[in-house]
Write a protein that holds these residues in place. Structure first.
Motif, PDB file in Angstrom:
ATOM      1  N   VAL A  52       0.841  -1.204   0.000  1.00 38.97           N
ATOM      2  CA  VAL A  52       0.000   0.000   0.000  1.00 38.97           C
ATOM      3  C   VAL A  52       0.873   1.249   0.000  1.00 38.97           C
ATOM      4  N   ALA A  53       1.927   1.233   0.826  1.00 36.87           N
ATOM      5  CA  ALA A  53       2.843   2.374   0.892  1.00 36.87           C
ATOM      6  C   ALA A  53       3.580   2.550  -0.428  1.00 36.87           C
ATOM      7  N   ARG A  54       3.997   1.454  -1.024  1.00 36.11           N
ATOM      8  CA  ARG A  54       4.712   1.516  -2.312  1.00 36.11           C
ATOM      9  C   ARG A  54       3.827   2.149  -3.378  1.00 36.11           C
ATOM     10  N   THR A  55       2.584   1.687  -3.466  1.00 36.26           N
ATOM     11  CA  THR A  55       1.665   2.218  -4.466  1.00 36.26           C
ATOM     12  C   THR A  55       1.383   3.698  -4.227  1.00 36.26           C
ATOM     13  N   ALA A  56       1.168   4.068  -2.964  1.00 37.97           N
ATOM     14  CA  ALA A  56       0.855   5.463  -2.634  1.00 37.97           C
ATOM     15  C   ALA A  56       2.018   6.374  -2.988  1.00 37.97           C
ATOM     16  N   MET A  57       3.240   5.970  -2.640  1.00 41.01           N
ATOM     17  CA  MET A  57       4.409   6.795  -2.929  1.00 41.01           C
ATOM     18  C   MET A  57       4.660   6.890  -4.431  1.00 41.01           C
ATOM     19  N   LYS A  58       4.531   5.783  -5.135  1.00 42.61           N
ATOM     20  CA  LYS A  58       4.756   5.775  -6.582  1.00 42.61           C
ATOM     21  C   LYS A  58       3.750   6.683  -7.287  1.00 42.61           C
ATOM     22  N   THR A  59       2.495   6.573  -6.889  1.00 42.76           N
ATOM     23  CA  THR A  59       1.444   7.402  -7.488  1.00 42.76           C
ATOM     24  C   THR A  59       1.700   8.876  -7.238  1.00 42.76           C
ATOM     25  N   ALA A  60       2.075   9.209  -5.999  1.00 42.80           N
ATOM     26  CA  ALA A  60       2.309  10.615  -5.635  1.00 42.80           C
ATOM     27  C   ALA A  60       3.510  11.186  -6.377  1.00 42.80           C
ATOM     28  N   VAL A  61       4.589  10.415  -6.467  1.00 41.04           N
ATOM     29  CA  VAL A  61       5.795  10.886  -7.153  1.00 41.04           C
ATOM     30  C   VAL A  61       5.535  11.048  -8.645  1.00 41.04           C
ATOM     31  N   GLU A  62       4.876  10.081  -9.257  1.00 40.27           N
ATOM     32  CA  GLU A  62       4.574  10.164 -10.688  1.00 40.27           C
ATOM     33  C   GLU A  62       3.681  11.364 -10.991  1.00 40.27           C
ATOM     34  N   GLU A  99       3.550  14.241  -9.368  1.00 40.60           N
ATOM     35  CA  GLU A  99       4.337  15.469  -9.288  1.00 40.60           C
ATOM     36  C   GLU A  99       5.284  15.605 -10.479  1.00 40.60           C
ATOM     37  N   LEU A 100       5.917  14.500 -10.881  1.00 41.91           N
ATOM     38  CA  LEU A 100       6.845  14.542 -12.002  1.00 41.91           C
ATOM     39  C   LEU A 100       6.126  14.838 -13.314  1.00 41.91           C
ATOM     40  N   ALA A 101       4.931  14.292 -13.473  1.00 37.96           N
ATOM     41  CA  ALA A 101       4.140  14.575 -14.675  1.00 37.96           C
ATOM     42  C   ALA A 101       3.752  16.048 -14.720  1.00 37.96           C
ATOM     43  N   ALA A 102       3.439  16.620 -13.551  1.00 40.16           N
ATOM     44  CA  ALA A 102       3.066  18.035 -13.492  1.00 40.16           C
ATOM     45  C   ALA A 102       4.253  18.933 -13.845  1.00 40.16           C
ATOM     46  N   LEU A 103       5.475  18.433 -13.632  1.00 43.54           N
ATOM     47  CA  LEU A 103       6.673  19.212 -13.963  1.00 43.54           C
ATOM     48  C   LEU A 103       6.951  19.219 -15.464  1.00 43.54           C
ATOM     49  N   GLY A 104       6.399  18.231 -16.183  1.00 42.03           N
ATOM     50  CA  GLY A 104       6.626  18.161 -17.622  1.00 42.03           C
ATOM     51  C   GLY A 104       7.153  16.831 -18.119  1.00 42.03           C
ATOM     52  N   TYR A 105       7.361  15.884 -17.210  1.00 43.98           N
ATOM     53  CA  TYR A 105       7.832  14.565 -17.619  1.00 43.98           C
ATOM     54  C   TYR A 105       6.694  13.738 -18.223  1.00 43.98           C
ATOM     55  N   SER A 106       7.057  12.818 -19.125  1.00 39.87           N
ATOM     56  CA  SER A 106       6.126  11.820 -19.638  1.00 39.87           C
ATOM     57  C   SER A 106       6.471  10.503 -18.953  1.00 39.87           C
ATOM     58  N   ILE A 107       5.585  10.018 -18.099  1.00 40.18           N
ATOM     59  CA  ILE A 107       5.866   8.812 -17.323  1.00 40.18           C
ATOM     60  C   ILE A 107       5.701   7.574 -18.207  1.00 40.18           C
ATOM     61  N   VAL A 108       6.727   6.727 -18.238  1.00 40.67           N
ATOM     62  CA  VAL A 108       6.690   5.497 -19.023  1.00 40.67           C
ATOM     63  C   VAL A 108       6.882   4.308 -18.094  1.00 40.67           C
ATOM     64  N   SER A 145       0.381  11.116   3.774  1.00 39.40           N
ATOM     65  CA  SER A 145       1.817  11.379   3.933  1.00 39.40           C
ATOM     66  C   SER A 145       2.524  11.298   2.587  1.00 39.40           C
ATOM     67  N   ALA A 146       2.101  10.381   1.723  1.00 40.34           N
ATOM     68  CA  ALA A 146       2.718  10.253   0.398  1.00 40.34           C
ATOM     69  C   ALA A 146       2.491  11.512  -0.438  1.00 40.34           C
ATOM     70  N   ARG A 147       1.254  11.971  -0.482  1.00 41.87           N
ATOM     71  CA  ARG A 147       0.937  13.176  -1.266  1.00 41.87           C
ATOM     72  C   ARG A 147       1.684  14.393  -0.726  1.00 41.87           C
ATOM     73  N   THR A 148       1.733  14.513   0.602  1.00 40.34           N
ATOM     74  CA  THR A 148       2.358  15.677   1.223  1.00 40.34           C
ATOM     75  C   THR A 148       3.873  15.678   1.035  1.00 40.34           C
ATOM     76  N   LEU A 149       4.500  14.534   1.215  1.00 37.42           N
ATOM     77  CA  LEU A 149       5.946  14.447   1.057  1.00 37.42           C
ATOM     78  C   LEU A 149       6.361  14.695  -0.391  1.00 37.42           C
ATOM     79  N   ALA A 150       5.605  14.145  -1.339  1.00 38.00           N
ATOM     80  CA  ALA A 150       5.927  14.352  -2.753  1.00 38.00           C
ATOM     81  C   ALA A 150       5.718  15.810  -3.153  1.00 38.00           C
TER      82      ALA A 150
END
Length: 210
Positions: free
Chosen positions: A61-71, A73-82, A180-185
């Motif tokens: 659950v923690a892995r999924t939450a952190m991965k989703t939150a990081v992806e 934020e990175l997509a919002a910066l301009g990255y294309s997640i693959v 915590s995942a959303r906030t930390l990311a």
């Protein structure tokens, strides 16, 4: 039968204040962020990128939450997640952990992060502190949750690295994994890429809605 005596309004107010004084306010510390930027960060913040965990995360659950939150934020910066690595694809290595405050106070040293030929080369001696400030009646902080991300080019050259952490009490809503995942990311990538070697603290209220 004795008559029922009603409390005067002043007495009722005093009783309410006494009860509220006994209540414990959930503890939520600020998000503390440290970041490092390579001297030549060409390509940072754009293009295809894959997110992965170099270490095993037993809590799915923690892995999924952190991965989703990081992806997100990175997509919002301009990255294309693959989904997979490949030529010209940047890599974001994600690590996360949750540690009891008691374990830290018993001597677990801070973990430094850095970019370059060796760990800490851009910030040797810059450890992450725990911003704990307790007032009367506040819940004690019980856990420290942290998130770190290192972004590298396909050739392995590190472009950027950062770490965010937050101390919370058991009753804090930010102790919940998703929150915590959303906030930390959000804190980690706020004002990306940030200053090289900087450490900032961010009130969680400024990250709400991210």
């Amino acid at each position: 039968m004795r008559p029922i005596r009603l409390l005067a309004p002043a007495a009722v107010g005093a009783a309410a204040l006494a009860l509220s004084a006994c209540a414990t306010t959930p503890y939520t510390g600020p998000v503390e962020v440290t970041r490092f930027v390579a001297p030549d960060p060409a390509g940072l913040g754009a293009g295809p990128l894959v997110v992965y965990f170099p270490d095993e995360v037993s809590n799915a659950v923690a892995r999924t939450a952190m991965k989703t939150a990081v992806e997100r934020e990175l997509a919002a910066l301009g990255y294309s997640i693959v989904a997979q690595e490949g030529p010209g694809i940047q890599v974001a290595a994600v690590r996360t952990s949750r540690t009891g405050i008691a374990a830290i106070e018993d001597g677990r040293g801070p973990v430094s992060v850095g970019v370059g030929g060796q760990t800490g080369s851009f910030g040797s001696g810059l450890g992450m502190g725990v911003g704990i400030n307790l007032g009367g009646g506040r819940e004690s902080p019980s856990v420290l949750t942290d998130l770190s991300v290192r972004i590298t080019r396909a050739d392995g050259e590190t472009l950027w690295e950062g770490r965010s952490q937050i101390a919370t009490g058991v009753k804090s809503p930010y102790s919940q994994i998703d929150a915590s995942a959303r906030t930390l990311a959000a804190g980690l990538f706020k004002d990306f890429p940030g200053g090289n070697g900087e450490t900032v603290t961010i009130n969680v209220k400024k990250l709400q809605g991210n």
